[in-house]
Design an enzyme around this catalytic site. Structure first.
Site, PDB file in Angstrom:
ATOM      1  CB  ALA A  66      -0.844   0.021   1.179  1.00  0.00           C
ATOM      2  N   GLY A 111       0.570  -4.891   0.879  1.00  0.00           N
ATOM      3  CA  GLY A 111      -0.621  -5.117  -0.016  1.00  0.00           C
ATOM      4  C   GLY A 111      -0.365  -5.904  -1.584  1.00  0.00           C
ATOM      5  CD  GLU A 114      -2.502  -7.628   2.894  1.00  0.00           C
ATOM      6  OE1 GLU A 114      -1.870  -6.370   2.434  1.00  0.00           O
ATOM      7  OE2 GLU A 114      -2.887  -7.680   3.799  1.00  0.00           O
ATOM      8  CD  GLU A 134       1.440  -5.756   5.860  1.00  0.00           C
ATOM      9  OE1 GLU A 134       2.382  -6.539   6.043  1.00  0.00           O
ATOM     10  OE2 GLU A 134       0.647  -5.679   4.806  1.00  0.00           O
TER      11      GLU A 134
HETATM   12  N1  COA Z   1       4.611   3.013  -0.909  1.00  0.00           N
HETATM   13  C1  COA Z   1       4.864   4.385  -1.288  1.00  0.00           C
HETATM   14  N2  COA Z   1       6.109   4.570  -1.926  1.00  0.00           N
HETATM   15  C2  COA Z   1       6.893   3.563  -2.036  1.00  0.00           C
HETATM   16  C3  COA Z   1       6.717   2.287  -1.450  1.00  0.00           C
HETATM   17  C4  COA Z   1       5.311   2.054  -0.609  1.00  0.00           C
HETATM   18  N3  COA Z   1       4.911   0.797  -0.189  1.00  0.00           N
HETATM   19  N4  COA Z   1       7.562   1.226  -1.683  1.00  0.00           N
HETATM   20  C5  COA Z   1       8.705   1.977  -2.361  1.00  0.00           C
HETATM   21  N5  COA Z   1       8.167   3.221  -2.754  1.00  0.00           N
HETATM   22  C6  COA Z   1       8.843   4.301  -3.361  1.00  0.00           C
HETATM   23  C7  COA Z   1       9.888   4.899  -2.388  1.00  0.00           C
HETATM   24  O1  COA Z   1       9.662   5.834  -1.478  1.00  0.00           O
HETATM   25  C8  COA Z   1      11.093   5.488  -3.445  1.00  0.00           C
HETATM   26  O2  COA Z   1      10.255   6.704  -4.110  1.00  0.00           O
HETATM   27  P1  COA Z   1      11.400   8.062  -4.209  1.00  0.00           P
HETATM   28  O3  COA Z   1      12.168   7.448  -5.329  1.00  0.00           O
HETATM   29  O4  COA Z   1      10.263   9.093  -4.571  1.00  0.00           O
HETATM   30  O5  COA Z   1      11.865   8.335  -2.827  1.00  0.00           O
HETATM   31  C9  COA Z   1      10.577   4.474  -4.739  1.00  0.00           C
HETATM   32  O6  COA Z   1       9.443   3.672  -4.535  1.00  0.00           O
HETATM   33  C10 COA Z   1      11.854   3.403  -4.993  1.00  0.00           C
HETATM   34  O7  COA Z   1      12.053   2.661  -3.691  1.00  0.00           O
HETATM   35  P2  COA Z   1      13.298   2.601  -2.845  1.00  0.00           P
HETATM   36  O8  COA Z   1      12.817   2.555  -1.457  1.00  0.00           O
HETATM   37  O9  COA Z   1      14.214   3.682  -3.321  1.00  0.00           O
HETATM   38  O10 COA Z   1      13.967   1.162  -3.451  1.00  0.00           O
HETATM   39  P3  COA Z   1      14.837   0.224  -2.881  1.00  0.00           P
HETATM   40  O11 COA Z   1      15.052  -0.729  -3.926  1.00  0.00           O
HETATM   41  O12 COA Z   1      15.815   0.776  -2.115  1.00  0.00           O
HETATM   42  O13 COA Z   1      14.015  -0.688  -1.804  1.00  0.00           O
HETATM   43  C11 COA Z   1      12.052  -1.711  -1.088  1.00  0.00           C
HETATM   44  C12 COA Z   1      12.910  -1.391  -2.258  1.00  0.00           C
HETATM   45  C13 COA Z   1      10.779  -2.577  -1.511  1.00  0.00           C
HETATM   46  C14 COA Z   1      12.706  -2.618  -0.112  1.00  0.00           C
HETATM   47  C15 COA Z   1      11.640  -0.618  -0.160  1.00  0.00           C
HETATM   48  O14 COA Z   1      11.038   0.389  -1.129  1.00  0.00           O
HETATM   49  C16 COA Z   1      10.393  -0.765   0.953  1.00  0.00           C
HETATM   50  O15 COA Z   1      10.757  -1.586   1.899  1.00  0.00           O
HETATM   51  N6  COA Z   1       9.176  -0.456   0.439  1.00  0.00           N
HETATM   52  C17 COA Z   1       8.126  -0.522   1.497  1.00  0.00           C
HETATM   53  C18 COA Z   1       7.843  -2.020   1.636  1.00  0.00           C
HETATM   54  C19 COA Z   1       6.638  -1.805   2.600  1.00  0.00           C
HETATM   55  O16 COA Z   1       6.842  -1.726   3.760  1.00  0.00           O
HETATM   56  N7  COA Z   1       5.516  -2.260   2.045  1.00  0.00           N
HETATM   57  C20 COA Z   1       4.281  -2.531   2.890  1.00  0.00           C
HETATM   58  C21 COA Z   1       3.365  -1.240   3.142  1.00  0.00           C
HETATM   59  S1  COA Z   1       1.946  -1.634   4.018  1.00  0.00           S
END
Ligand code: COA
Length: 260
Positions: A66, A111, A114, A134
């Protein structure tokens, strides 16, 4: 139909839905969820479409969860609506009445995991990663993860994934039965289409009844599920496809199903 965050294509009887926010790792914001709802309503109502494939744009993510920018603004009241809306969209997919295959092409987190679980089965690329992170954000899964993950895989393993927020790779996802098959990234979509075409070549009434019966098994006691199965089984005998399928076998030829 115009979409901002989704690419929708139909090739013969196969629909391909791509979530298309690659610079945000295809995170599900409200707009994307609304578009998913719209596109799956269209797939449900379009008689030309037999099978759908859901995937993510780019090589990095299926859906990284999400949208955390939107999550961050929720309060107790709006969070309930948020969860119920997402759950409604995912229920629409699960109960679509047509098979939906998740082709998981990268991160499927929160999400995203899911959403893949709401599809009827999953194939993945070698770089796919799954998780319910989460708890890292001080919340719990809200789009069905606590229910569908524990039904899909061993409940103890589901518990560990949800409570630790660990990320698992495609091989581990395969080992625990979360995905059916792992392919190189550049073959994933073609392989998913191959599976979809196989399903599309069968008698579609039978495919839909079988799908309905298996989906119902998640919610019915086995006795009621068996009664439901017997009813749908007997309904098959009223179809032209049944006559065609059995006659073709006896006449040693390929059946030509008409979905009637
Ligand atoms: N919501 C909003 N934005 C998200 C996102 C999310 N769930 N997951 C990634 N993004 C965005 C990042 O903020 C970043 O945006 P920016 O370039 O404007 O800063 C872009 O996507 C790229 O992500 P980044 O974190 O730089 O990539 P990475 O390769 O370093 O890491 C992940 C990848 C997946 C490990 C990391 O993005 C992450 O942990 N995301 C969240 C996962 C999460 O907790 N999901 C559950 C949500 S309930």
């Amino acid at each position: 139909m115009e979409f901002q965050n989704i690419v929708f294509e139909v090739e013969e009887s196969i629909a391909v839905v791509k979530i298309n926010r690659p610079n945000k790792l295809n995170a599900l914001n409200e707009q994307t969820l609304k578009e998913l709802q719209e596109v799956f309503n269209e797939i449900q109502n379009n008689e030309r479409i037999y099978v759908a494939i859901l995937t993510g744009e780019g090589e990095k993510a299926f859906v990284a969860g999400a949208d955390i920018n939107e999550l961050n603004k929720l309060d107790v009241i709006s969070a309930k609506k948020f969860a119920e809306f997402g759950q409604g969209v995912f229920n629409l997919i699960e109960n679509l009445g047509k098979p939906v295959i998740a082709a998981v092409n990268g991160f499927a987190l929160g999400g995203g995991c899911e959403l893949a679980l709401a599809c009827h089965f999953r194939v993945a690329s070698e770089n796919a990663k799954f998780g319910q992170p989460e708890v890292n954000l001080g919340i719990i899964p809200g789009y069905g993860g606590t229910q569908r993950l524990a039904r899909q895989i061993n409940s103890g393993r589901a518990m560990q994934i949800i409570l630790t927020g660990e990320m698992i790779d495609a091989n581990e996802a395969y080992r625990i039965g979360l995905v059916n098959k792992v392919f190189p990234q550049n073959e994933l979509l073609d392989k998913a289409k191959e599976i979809a075409r196989t399903i599309a070549s069968k008698g579609q009434i039978a495919v839909r009844y079988a799908l309905q019966a298996v989906v119902a098994s998640n919610n019915l006691p086995v006795e009621d599920g068996l009664k439901y199965e017997a009813s749908l089984f007997s309904l098959c005998m009223g179809t032209e496809d049944f006559k065609e399928g059995t006659s073709a076998f006896l006449e040693k030829r390929k059946p030509e199903f008409k979905g009637k």
